[in-house]
Design an enzyme around this catalytic site. Sequence first.
Site, PDB file in Angstrom:
ATOM      1  CD  GLU A   6      -3.082  -0.866   0.273  1.00 17.69           C
ATOM      2  OE1 GLU A   6      -3.041   0.131  -0.467  1.00 17.69           O
ATOM      3  OE2 GLU A   6      -3.999  -1.684   0.244  1.00 17.69           O
TER       4      GLU A   6
ATOM      5  CG  HIS B 142      -4.473   0.809   5.102  1.00 22.24           C
ATOM      6  ND1 HIS B 142      -3.851  -0.249   4.493  1.00 22.24           N
ATOM      7  CD2 HIS B 142      -5.804   0.588   4.962  1.00 22.24           C
ATOM      8  CE1 HIS B 142      -4.758  -1.074   3.994  1.00 22.24           C
ATOM      9  NE2 HIS B 142      -5.954  -0.586   4.282  1.00 22.24           N
TER      10      HIS B 142
ATOM     11  CG  HIS C  35      -8.301  -3.842   7.018  1.00 22.61           C
ATOM     12  ND1 HIS C  35      -7.624  -4.943   6.538  1.00 22.61           N
ATOM     13  CD2 HIS C  35      -7.989  -2.826   6.176  1.00 22.61           C
ATOM     14  CE1 HIS C  35      -6.939  -4.616   5.472  1.00 22.61           C
ATOM     15  NE2 HIS C  35      -7.136  -3.333   5.232  1.00 22.61           N
TER      16      HIS C  35
END
Length: 220
Positions: free
Chosen positions: A81, A100, A102
Amino acid sequence: MTGSDSAAVDPVHREVVDAARKMERAGLVVGTAGNVSGRRADGSICLTPSSTPYAGVTADNLAVLSVGGEPLGGSGRPSTEKAVHLACYNAFAEVGGVVHCHPPHASMFAVAHRPIPASIEEVIIYVGGDVPVADYATTGTDELAAEVVRHLGDRGAVLMANHGLLCVGKSPDDALHTALVVEHTAKIMFGAQVLGGVVPLPAEIAEDFAGIYGCIRSTW
């Protein structure tokens, strides 16, 4: 931390490692998912390595890149990423950290393609307003990076459709704090919807608190 985790280590490396481990402990990621980066004093970026369990992330194996993506050091291979991290630093000179992750509740909104409503003052102060949803683009692509950055000019967080959450801040820890605020808010909004619906804040209050976020961001 081990290896070169000594007094000579760049402090931003320490911040990235600490934020990455806190992120896992908070349940915002599972396994090796997610990534954290920070902007060093010389303008280069250090980023968590790809496919490495968080317990194994150290100041030594962070990948070091120029803002153009050229490798500058570190024993680890940069996260897949990296494009979205680099895009944030290139677009916003004030950003010093990117997270980043989840988180379960925020990711529910991302999969449903629904913004997280900013019906709590706290989230407006730390994010700037509703958490928007970026259009879907394939993980790791320049298309995703450009789409994510499009939403971050006046926000500290954006949902990536069918994927997860990305947050920016003045430092890695600050970006992580924003991610925690977003996930906490997502839980509350999900529950409010179950109870009959989210009631928005008065428009003038939302506008005033959005101004606070703008003032805070201008001091990064």
